[in-house]
Scaffold this motif. Structure first.
Motif, PDB file in Angstrom:
ATOM      1  N   UNK A   8       0.832  -1.190   0.000  1.00 23.35           N
ATOM      2  CA  UNK A   8       0.000   0.000   0.000  1.00 23.35           C
ATOM      3  C   UNK A   8       0.871   1.245   0.000  1.00 23.35           C
ATOM      4  N   UNK A   9       0.281   2.370  -0.372  1.00 23.23           N
ATOM      5  CA  UNK A   9       1.035   3.626  -0.340  1.00 23.23           C
ATOM      6  C   UNK A   9       0.090   4.803  -0.152  1.00 23.23           C
ATOM      7  N   UNK A  10       0.676   5.891   0.340  1.00 24.06           N
ATOM      8  CA  UNK A  10      -0.023   7.154   0.482  1.00 24.06           C
ATOM      9  C   UNK A  10       0.824   8.240  -0.170  1.00 24.06           C
ATOM     10  N   UNK A  11       0.165   9.216  -0.758  1.00 20.58           N
ATOM     11  CA  UNK A  11       0.850  10.323  -1.412  1.00 20.58           C
ATOM     12  C   UNK A  11       0.478  11.615  -0.714  1.00 20.58           C
ATOM     13  N   UNK A  12       1.493  12.381  -0.291  1.00 20.23           N
ATOM     14  CA  UNK A  12       1.257  13.666   0.355  1.00 20.23           C
ATOM     15  C   UNK A  12       0.994  14.734  -0.694  1.00 20.23           C
ATOM     16  N   UNK A  13      -0.148  15.418  -0.566  1.00 19.09           N
ATOM     17  CA  UNK A  13      -0.477  16.489  -1.509  1.00 19.09           C
ATOM     18  C   UNK A  13       0.407  17.720  -1.299  1.00 19.09           C
ATOM     19  N   UNK A  15       3.819  17.669   0.095  1.00 14.70           N
ATOM     20  CA  UNK A  15       5.236  17.434  -0.215  1.00 14.70           C
ATOM     21  C   UNK A  15       5.437  16.682  -1.525  1.00 14.70           C
ATOM     22  N   UNK A  16       4.391  16.012  -2.014  1.00 16.46           N
ATOM     23  CA  UNK A  16       4.529  15.213  -3.228  1.00 16.46           C
ATOM     24  C   UNK A  16       5.266  13.905  -3.006  1.00 16.46           C
ATOM     25  N   UNK A  17       5.488  13.542  -1.741  1.00 15.04           N
ATOM     26  CA  UNK A  17       6.239  12.335  -1.435  1.00 15.04           C
ATOM     27  C   UNK A  17       5.313  11.141  -1.216  1.00 15.04           C
ATOM     28  N   UNK A  18       5.788   9.972  -1.652  1.00 11.84           N
ATOM     29  CA  UNK A  18       5.082   8.721  -1.431  1.00 11.84           C
ATOM     30  C   UNK A  18       5.554   8.074  -0.134  1.00 11.84           C
TER      31      UNK A  18
END
Length: 243
Positions: A8-13, A15-18
């Protein structure tokens, strides 16, 4: 990954980091639900001897809670709203692998949602009011029909002639998004609102679907390009004004 494990993954709106996320001990993790409070959830598998078994989960304030629908060995969490209500699907072995049970989960309590007269019901979307969207089936393993329950009223929300459809999301205005297959087997995204269904096809795509719709009309989804590669997309409805 290269070893065949799913993460699974999450993306920060901002920082743009996964950020990769794996349920401890699981070889398969999918994050499919997230709300504006940073709570999220999904599905994991941790039993190599029974790879078809899956368990739902939510993470709230850093605490992971496993969610198993009563009697089910295949539970999925699909969406979660800001009130901490999560929707999903459970399947009970004694009823066969293709009989869905849609439910709302909150604070450890399950509430089953069944479309009147349907063989089975699955839930894929929920808004802040507790309205839900998803699908029904007529028979075990049969075709699916997109549905929604708005202000307690159930209705099917698929275009005439659709052979298969699922309503994946619903916003607070009652706009519903999802996908359907036409008679030729092509997959199209759609938005349904107040009896009007609008088809959503990414230009040049072989198939599209709408997976989320916000109150301001912002939509997300995925599509298959002409070279057979799957992509995500962000778009907006033509009419994104508030009522």
């Amino acid at each position: 990954d290269a070893q065949g494990n799913t993460h699974g993954w999450l993306l920060s709106a901002t920082s743009g980091e996964f950020q990769q996320f794996d349920v401890p001990g699981a070889w398969f993790t999918v994050v499919s639900a997230i709300n504006h409070r940073g709570q999220f959830g999904g599905v994991y598998r941790d039993d190599p001897q029974h790879p078809a078994r899956r368990r739902g989960f939510v993470v709230m304030n850093g605490v992971l809670t496993t969610i198993d629908y009563p009697g089910s060995t295949r539970t999925s969490i699909v969406q979660i709203n800001n009130r901490g209500q999560a929707v999903g699907i459970g399947r009970i072995p004694s009823e066969g692998p293709t009989t869905p049970h849609g439910f709302i989960w909150k604070d450890g309590v399950f509430t089953e949602v069944s479309f009147p007269g349907a063989f089975g019901t699955g839930l894929d979307g929920i808004n802040e009011r507790g309205d839900v969207s998803g699908f029904t089936t007529d028979v075990a393993g049969g075709l699916t029909h997109a549905m929604a329950r708005v202000k307690g009223v159930f209705s099917h929300v698929e275009p005439p002639g659709a052979t298969d459809s699922i309503a994946l999301c619903i916003n607070d205005r009652g706009q519903v998004g999802g996908w359907y297959n036409d008679a030729q087997g092509n997959t199209h995204g759609f938005i349904y609102y107040r009896g009007v269904l609008t088809t959503i096809d990414v230009p040049g795509s072989l198939g599209s679907e709408v997976t989320s719709i916000q109150n301001d009309g912002l939509i997300t989804g995925d599509y298959v390009s002409a070279d057979g590669v799957e992509h995500g997309f962000i778009g907006t409805t033509e009419d994104s004004t508030e009522d």
